[in-house]
Design an enzyme around this catalytic site. Sequence first.
Site, short mmCIF file in Angstrom:
data_model
loop_
_atom_site.label_atom_id
_atom_site.label_comp_id
_atom_site.label_asym_id
_atom_site.label_seq_id
_atom_site.Cartn_x
_atom_site.Cartn_y
_atom_site.Cartn_z
N ASN A 48 0.83 -1.19 0.00
CA ASN A 48 0.00 0.00 0.00
C ASN A 48 0.87 1.25 0.00
OD1 ASN A 48 0.57 -0.77 2.79
ND2 ASN A 48 -0.90 0.77 3.46
N GLU A 50 0.28 5.23 0.88
CA GLU A 50 -0.65 6.14 1.53
C GLU A 50 -0.25 7.59 1.25
OE1 GLU A 50 -2.06 5.13 5.68
OE2 GLU A 50 -0.68 6.78 6.07
N CYS A 59 -4.18 0.72 -2.52
CA CYS A 59 -4.04 -0.50 -1.72
C CYS A 59 -3.02 -1.44 -2.34
CB CYS A 59 -5.38 -1.21 -1.62
SG CYS A 59 -6.64 -0.26 -0.76
N GLU A 61 -3.25 -4.64 -2.83
CA GLU A 61 -3.85 -5.57 -3.77
C GLU A 61 -3.92 -4.95 -5.17
OE1 GLU A 61 -6.21 -5.99 0.16
OE2 GLU A 61 -5.04 -4.47 -0.88
N CYS A 91 -10.34 -4.28 0.96
CA CYS A 91 -11.44 -3.32 1.03
C CYS A 91 -12.45 -3.63 -0.07
CB CYS A 91 -10.91 -1.89 0.92
SG CYS A 91 -10.34 -1.44 -0.75
N CYS A 94 -11.03 -3.15 -3.64
CA CYS A 94 -10.12 -4.23 -4.03
C CYS A 94 -10.88 -5.52 -4.31
CB CYS A 94 -9.06 -4.45 -2.96
SG CYS A 94 -7.85 -3.11 -2.91
#
Length: 133
Positions: A48, A50, A59, A61, A91, A94
Amino acid sequence: MDYRVLDIDKKLMQEAIKARENAYAPISNFRVGAAILTESDEIIVGANVEISSFSPTSCAERNAIFSYFSGGGRHFTKIAICGDDDNTFPCGVCRQVIYELSPEAIVFIVNEDSSYKVFNIRELLPNGFRYEL
């Protein structure tokens, strides 16, 4: 889900654990790593990233999946996800990406101690939708 874990699956999970170390999460300090397995048994990792205004945050993924697709790949079979918290699930966004790009994907939710849970993406996104070509 009843699933027999293979050696390649264990390697995939270890790669997700390692990928978490590359996360950039200066605000939340919540690191996530992901690893996908391609049809040719290649492993592609992501972490990830941020950003202070959370909209552009990406993210792990999606970073792994989009990296693979950006290089010309078009189908993956499995994804492993490891976060700083036990049982870090993908999430909703994702889950949609995984389902749309690989609707039969096996999803491993991996903890730092290598314990895991196994799901089919259809279990994590029931009644999912996707554009059929």
